[in-house]
Design an enzyme around this catalytic site. Sequence first.
Site, PDB file in Angstrom:
ATOM      1  N   LYS A 204     -72.279 -68.977 -12.939  1.00 24.72           N
ATOM      2  CA  LYS A 204     -71.484 -69.087 -14.159  1.00 24.72           C
ATOM      3  C   LYS A 204     -70.397 -68.019 -14.227  1.00 24.72           C
ATOM      4  CE  LYS A 204     -74.595 -71.939 -16.763  1.00 24.72           C
ATOM      5  NZ  LYS A 204     -75.430 -72.166 -17.971  1.00 24.72           N
ATOM      6  N   ARG A 245     -83.003 -72.257 -13.167  1.00 25.31           N
ATOM      7  CA  ARG A 245     -82.176 -73.393 -12.759  1.00 25.31           C
ATOM      8  C   ARG A 245     -81.045 -72.844 -11.883  1.00 25.31           C
ATOM      9  NH1 ARG A 245     -77.563 -76.264 -14.220  1.00 25.31           N
ATOM     10  NH2 ARG A 245     -77.753 -78.550 -14.137  1.00 25.31           N
TER      11      ARG A 245
END
Length: 279
Positions: A204, A245
Amino acid sequence: MGVVNVTPDSFSDGGRSFAPQAAVAHGLALLEQGADIVDVGGESTRPGAARPPAEEELRRVLPVVRELAAAGATVSVDTMRAEVAARALDTGARMVNDVSGGLADPAMLPLMARANTPYVLMHWRGHSAGMQANARYDDVVTDVVDELRLRIDAALEAGVPPGCLVVDPGLGFAKAPGHNWELLARLGEVRALGRPVLVGASRKSFLGQVLADPATGRPRPASSRDAATTAVSVLAAAQGVWCLRVHDVGSTLDAVRVTARWGAETAATVPLPLQRLGV
């Protein structure tokens, strides 16, 4: 949890697994690397992304879910739509990962009450096209925990079995970079909700900013953030999260196993292997 993006505009891989057979091959490779769950999604949730029609999302995910489930994979479907979740569960998925926490589709919580399958409620403040405008908090951890508690209450009121609920603080979703770091530093407060916690920090943008080129200030590209993801994943695992994840399963799993062994030798509490949740 290994990520299988069946989208043409994923921030992390640019659509590399968009074709169904490429997505299936990628999912099988993640299983070989040690993934417990493969998370199949047909809608990009990167900031600013436009939503595909439901028919297109179904076209993307159902063949991939079907083939991976037939190969013995534990498949999660990453969707905000009850129709897509229902069809995926009928096709072989065994878990629903809803980044809207049931807010995007009023039919989702009633579906999950009937499905009796693990359901991830993520902290969410709106669709990707405008979510970053909602990154305003008095205290980000307190506010996220309070809003997640409301979603838990809504799910329980709808009849979702308590043992099926997982929470996700929603790193990167309506969060400024500093918000993500504060949530990671205080994951214990998220865990205090009493539900298993899923963390999705993989590749991210807040990691890219930390790794920015010192000469130009340009953030590190998403494809070069796996080492940073692994570091965050190990620290999150050490705080007792249930699931990580990630895009790079192999490196993450290696690092978590080494950390667990270190913890065993030093009598530190590193709760691994991660507890399964009936999937």
